[in-house]
Design a protein around this motif. Structure first.
Motif, short mmCIF file in Angstrom:
data_model
loop_
_atom_site.label_atom_id
_atom_site.label_comp_id
_atom_site.label_asym_id
_atom_site.label_seq_id
_atom_site.Cartn_x
_atom_site.Cartn_y
_atom_site.Cartn_z
N PRO A 377 -2.55 -1.67 -8.08
CA PRO A 377 -3.24 -1.44 -6.81
C PRO A 377 -3.69 0.01 -6.69
CG PRO A 377 -1.28 -2.77 -6.47
CD PRO A 377 -1.24 -2.32 -7.90
N GLN A 378 -4.95 0.19 -6.34
CA GLN A 378 -5.53 1.54 -6.28
C GLN A 378 -6.18 1.71 -4.91
OE1 GLN A 378 -9.24 2.75 -8.60
NE2 GLN A 378 -7.67 3.75 -9.84
N VAL A 379 -5.76 2.74 -4.19
CA VAL A 379 -6.29 3.01 -2.85
C VAL A 379 -7.05 4.32 -2.88
CG1 VAL A 379 -5.71 3.45 -0.43
CG2 VAL A 379 -4.41 1.74 -1.75
N ASP A 433 3.13 -1.37 -6.14
CA ASP A 433 3.15 -2.10 -4.88
C ASP A 433 2.00 -1.61 -4.00
OD1 ASP A 433 4.07 -2.19 -1.85
OD2 ASP A 433 5.19 -3.76 -2.92
N GLU A 434 1.16 -2.54 -3.53
CA GLU A 434 -0.03 -2.16 -2.76
C GLU A 434 0.34 -1.51 -1.43
OE1 GLU A 434 -4.38 -4.02 -1.53
OE2 GLU A 434 -2.85 -5.27 -2.51
N ASP A 435 1.37 -1.98 -0.78
CA ASP A 435 1.78 -1.39 0.50
C ASP A 435 2.21 0.06 0.31
OD1 ASP A 435 1.25 -3.71 1.87
OD2 ASP A 435 3.32 -4.46 1.75
N VAL A 436 2.92 0.32 -0.78
CA VAL A 436 3.34 1.69 -1.08
C VAL A 436 2.12 2.56 -1.32
CG1 VAL A 436 4.54 3.16 -2.74
CG2 VAL A 436 5.59 1.02 -1.98
N ALA A 441 -1.16 7.05 0.31
CA ALA A 441 -2.53 7.55 0.41
C ALA A 441 -2.86 7.97 1.84
CB ALA A 441 -3.51 6.49 -0.07
N GLU A 442 -2.48 7.16 2.79
CA GLU A 442 -2.77 7.49 4.19
C GLU A 442 -2.02 8.74 4.64
OE1 GLU A 442 -1.72 3.83 6.03
OE2 GLU A 442 -3.52 2.79 5.30
N GLY A 443 -0.77 8.88 4.20
CA GLY A 443 0.00 10.08 4.55
C GLY A 443 -0.62 11.34 3.96
N LEU A 444 -1.05 11.25 2.71
CA LEU A 444 -1.66 12.40 2.06
C LEU A 444 -3.01 12.72 2.69
CD1 LEU A 444 -1.50 14.54 -0.11
CD2 LEU A 444 -2.29 12.85 -1.78
#
Length: 454
Positions: A377-379, A433-436, A441-444
């Motif tokens: 998973p890549q965000v 894990d996609e949720d992780v 990503a959102e925190g950063l």
């Protein structure tokens, strides 16, 4: 005024930024810089000129041909042909200059001018700078028999390129070829609308074709490698073994398996790297990738004993690393792959042919082959309105990056990429894990927005 040449030639809105006058002037300058090699060989400089089907390519190629011929260069006009076809012919015909008129995957109003040096290689920055410096300088115009001559040879050169591609089939499948495979092909109404299907048919495949009716206006329009939905539908409807999609100038190739699931450039690279390694043809057991390649590819290659070398994003950086290290294979997640033993630049039709050959050689489905190159998973979050120049120096941002990397450990990856042109910083996170991946990503991204706000 900024630099004329970008990361992939001169590009902009046709007839506004990329004008006939610019095309003529830059072609004359290129003739003076690149064409000088012809004099050392005792012949008049020669050039190959091709284009994609954009309407603007008609007047721009006419201006390029006029500029070259006025500077004493003999020109072979190959008409509509993929960018890698022009690169191949530049080397195969032994000419001094190759010119391609295309804006690749960009929308129809755009166009561009790309030059190749002898052998079909892209120009280094210093040569592009030399061309730009020569623009507008006084020059002595040839007259009489010294002016360049123009030959239009679209049929002959197209056949030469197709023949070259078919001859790249590995020995294991050269005799039966691709017989028994049904392949759907999305040509993006672009430069490969004839060559792409013709090559796969010449190799023995049963080919189902969509978006191969260019009218000068519909290139890349809801078609090709930037719009995979039509190909997914065509594969399922036709019961095809798999499908491939090119972009406007066919230097990229993406695929879908028989279910319509995407097989991206990373997976294609991995499949071909394993094939070359199995045949003993992968130089130094190394694959060249960019920093945006999925971590799943790197882990799969490491497990197979294949080293990955990372470069900055951009095919020119991949090419530079390949030439410097003597490597055979490299590319990008976007489907821009370079197979050095057969091409000097990315070639979507060649990639499709080699991918089909691997399916034929192994008897496995594309889905089975792709399953060996998992995509983690890549965000990706684009944080706008920030000072991108401080991203690498801000202590708070760098501390947040280090914390994120510690959370992910060896099973994930974090990457911060300031945009080269916009007030944007791109945050990319991969994890099993996609949720992780989303949470990190959102925190950063929040830290980047807070610390680098304009």
């Amino acid at each position: 005024m900024g630099r004329l040449f970008g990361t992939d030639g001169v590009r902009g809105v046709a007839n506004r930024e990329v004008t006939a006058e610019l095309a003529l002037d830059v072609s004359v300058a290129a003739a003076h810089v690149l064409g000088s090699s012809g004099a050392f060989d005792g012949h008049r400089p020669r050039a190959v000129v091709g284009r994609d089907p954009r309407a603007s390519g008609e007047f721009l190629s006419a201006a390029v041909v006029a500029g070259l011929a006025s500077a004493g260069v003999d020109v072979v006009d190959v008409g509509v042909l993929p960018t890698p076809g022009v690169a191949y012919l530049t080397g195969a015909l032994g000419v001094d200059i190759g010119v391609m008129l295309s804006a690749s995957h960009n929308p129809m109003p755009d166009n561009g001018i790309k030059f190749f040096a002898r052998g079909g290689h892209k120009l280094p920055d210093e040569v592009e700078d030399a061309i730009e410096q020569r623009m507008g300088e006084p020059w002595e115009r040839p007259v009489g028999a010294a002016v360049g001559r123009i030959n239009a040879e679209p049929d002959i050169t197209e056949e030469l390129y197709i023949s070259h591609l078919v001859q790249t089939l590995p020995e294991a499948v050269a005799a039966p070829g691709l017989a028994g495979l049904r392949i759907a092909v999305d040509c993006a109404n672009g430069a490969a609308s004839t060559v792409g299907p013709a090559t796969l048919r010449a190799a023995g495949a049963d080919v189902v074709v969509i978006n191969a009716s260019p009218d000068g206006r519909n290139i890349n329009e809801k078609a090709g490698s930037t719009h995979m939905e039509p190909l997914r539908a065509a594969v399922v409807a036709a019961g095809a073994d798999f499908g491939v999609a090119f972009d406007g100038d066919a230097d990229r190739c993406l695929a879908v398996d028989h279910t319509g699931a995407l097989v991206d450039g990373d997976q294609i690279m991995g499949i071909l790297a394993l094939a070359l390694r199995e045949r003993g043809e992968l130089a130094h057991d190394t694959l060249v990738i960019t920093v945006m390649s999925n971590l799943g590819l790197q882990l799969a290659m490491a497990e197979a004993g294949i080293t990955t070398v990372q470069t900055a994003v951009g095919d020119r950086y991949v090419l530079e690393a390949m030439r410097a290290g003597g490597y055979d294979l490299g590319g990008e997640q976007s489907g821009h792959l370079v197979i050095a033993r057969h091409a000097t630049t990315g070639d979507g039709v060649l990639t499709a042919l080699q991918l089909a050959a691997r399916v034929a050689e192994t008897g496995q489905t594309l889905a089975e082959l792709a399953s060996g190159i998992p995509r983690l998973p890549q965000v990706l979050i684009n944080v706008a309105g920030v000072d991108r120049t401080r991203a690498d120096a801000d202590e708070g941002v760098q501390a947040a990056v280090a914390d994120a990397a510690a959370v992910l450990g060896e099973s994930g990856r974090v990457l911060l990429r300031p945009s080269g042109t916009e007030p944007v910083v791109r945050v990319m996170v991969e994890a099993r894990d996609e949720d992780v991946a989303h949470k990190v990503a959102e925190g950063l991204a929040d830290v980047v927005k807070e610390r680098l706000a304009l």
